[in-house]
Design an enzyme around this catalytic site. Structure first.
Site, PDB file in Angstrom:
ATOM      1  N   ASP A 105       0.583  -1.511  -0.155  1.00  0.00           N
ATOM      2  CA  ASP A 105      -0.328  -0.290  -0.259  1.00  0.00           C
ATOM      3  C   ASP A 105       0.854   1.594  -0.674  1.00  0.00           C
ATOM      4  O   ASP A 105       1.937   1.243   0.885  1.00  0.00           O
ATOM      5  CB  ASP A 105      -1.284   0.500   1.101  1.00  0.00           C
ATOM      6  N   GLU A 172      -0.190  -2.918   5.119  1.00  0.00           N
ATOM      7  CA  GLU A 172       0.478  -2.249   6.874  1.00  0.00           C
ATOM      8  C   GLU A 172       0.159  -0.958   7.115  1.00  0.00           C
ATOM      9  O   GLU A 172       0.761  -1.015   8.076  1.00  0.00           O
ATOM     10  CB  GLU A 172       1.835  -2.408   5.833  1.00  0.00           C
ATOM     11  N   GLU A 173       0.255   0.020   6.818  1.00  0.00           N
ATOM     12  CA  GLU A 173       0.439   1.480   6.875  1.00  0.00           C
ATOM     13  C   GLU A 173      -0.840   1.947   7.330  1.00  0.00           C
ATOM     14  O   GLU A 173      -0.992   2.643   8.703  1.00  0.00           O
ATOM     15  CB  GLU A 173       0.357   2.579   5.602  1.00  0.00           C
TER      16      GLU A 173
END
Length: 445
Positions: A105, A172-173
């Protein structure tokens, strides 16, 4: 990934180490040369990924593109794992199961690098806000390094035996993608790994340098909201009110003692109040204030002390301010808790020896743990008794820029900066060589 720590700043790296970046590998080892030959096509992939980032759980184009590459290489590929995740499996005889992970992402950041292939993408965030999108954390280098590693391992199938699981993780962010994949059967629908490997580019390290951290490498990350209640009224008559701003200020001040006075000084932790929201006019005492916190720790025991302490302090200060029971502060903890990353110590040190033998002692170094967060931690924590885990750093700052910044005291762009532009070919080549060598060592025939 929320990491912007000067990981390598204390290592004293200098221009004298330029030779370390180009030192040849063992003459019998062709991994470096093969990756170099692949770089033109890899950089095409990188530039396309960089120019077309997608936000968390929106990585549809990205996943489709890379899934097609994995299928072309002969992997058994499943898409849509954990919403937009990809799992590519290659079985090659008896042996260990090794999982290699890259995250996909981008971030809601308007790119300002000036690169000819800079992102001009705009998208709608989950909050309904239109925003620019950028790979400001370098996940485009992670994915391209993933492709490069896959190509090398397929080319070398005769050298390894076991099951290779290569995953592309979404979100992940926002700390949610790894858990989403696990909840969608990552370790039950697909071969469960004994080893989990990953890397992250580093915005405070020279391009091509490798950092490793045995044990805790990244922190537990908790997001906490505190709703401070009060009794509003006219600012000229405070005696008829219960001021939530004053109470909120007391809570903010006392929270600082959690780390400074309740934890061992050698036990790292952070309690940061990132936002204090209250009121709308000069002469009105509001009836509510909101505090937004980020809380960082390493061990689960320290995390529990901090979270319990925040609740206790909020309630205790409210009692001291004379608040009735029905106006006690409300402490809410976000569901998107990110656990601390733990690198299996013995395995990390063994791997570091191998990397130093390959890249040279000057190019590989142990670095301090960071208070940033990474949901790579979820894979190890899913079965810590049976999974060995390691995530390492690969520097991305061109060496000349790094040395100039150090000499002149210039602050370099961090991860998540709209100006972050890593020396992508060096990051990709270094990471792919390291990941390939690590995997071949684990799965050697």
């Amino acid at each position: 990934m929320p990491v912007a720590t000067p990981l390598f700043r204390s290592l004293g790296l200098s221009a004298a180490l330029t030779l370390a970046l180009v030192a040849p590998a063992n003459a019998q080892d062709t991994i470096r040369a093969d990756i170099a030959a692949d770089l033109p096509s890899l950089m095409e992939i990188y530039r396309d990924l960089h120019a077309n980032p997608e936000l968390s759980f929106q990585e549809v184009r990205t996943a489709k593109k890379l899934a097609a590459e994995a299928r072309r290489l002969g992997f058994d590929v499943t898409e849509g794992v954990g919403k937009t995740g990809v799992v590519a499996v290659m079985k090659n005889g008896a042996g260990p199961v090794v999982m290699l992970r890259a995250d996909m992402d981008g971030l809601p950041v308007v790119e300002q690098t000036g690169l000819p292939f800079a992102s001009k993408v705009r998208a709608m965030s989950p909050a309904g806000i239109e925003t620019g999108v950028m790979h400001a954390c370098g996940h485009d280098t992670h994915m391209t390094g993933w492709v490069a590693t896959a190509r090398q391992l397929v080319r070398r199938k005769a050298e390894w035996s076991g099951t290779l699981v290569m995953i592309l993780q979404p979100a992940e962010e926002i700390g949610s993608g790894a858990l989403a994949m696990l909840d969608d059967g990552l370790f039950t629908r697909f071969p469960k790994p004994q080893y989990v490997l990953g890397f992250h580019d580093a915005a405070q390290a020279p391009a091509g340098f490798i950092g490793y951290t045995p044990g805790f490498a990244l922190a537990n990350v908790d997001t906490i909201d505190i709703k401070v209640k009060g009794l509003g009224g006219h600012g000229a008559y405070p005696q008829s009110t219960k001021d939530p701003v004053v109470l909120g200020a007391r809570i903010v001040t006392t929270l600082q003692t959690l780390v400074s006075r309740e934890l061992d000084p050698q036990d790292a932790a952070v309690v940061t109040v990132g936002s204090f929201q209250a009121g709308a006019k000069h002469n009105i005492i509001s009836d509510e204030a909101r505090l937004l916190l980020t809380v960082r720790s390493y061990s689960d025991a320290t995390r529990a002390k901090l979270l319990d302490g925040i609740k206790r302090i909020a309630r205790g200060e409210a009692i001291a301010a004379g608040m009735p029971d029905d106006k006690m502060p409300e402490v809410t903890m976000s569901d998107t808790f990110t656990p601390a990353v733990y690198n299996s110590p013995e395995f990390t040190l063994e791997t570091a020896k191998m990397l130093k033998a390959r890249f040279g002692d000057q190019r590989v170094a142990q670095v301090p743990a960071s208070m940033g967060g990474e949901d790579f931690s979820r894979f190890y924590r899913a079965d810590p008794d049976n999974i060995t885990s390691l995530i390492f750093w690969v520097g991305g700052v061109p060496l000349a820029e790094y040395n100039k910044a150090k000499a002149e005291g210039i602050e370099m762009p961090s991860l998540h900066s709209p100006f972050w532009a890593p020396e992508a070919d060096t990051v990709i080549a270094t990471a792919a060589e390291a990941m390939t060598a690590m995997t071949l060592k684990l799965m050697a025939k």
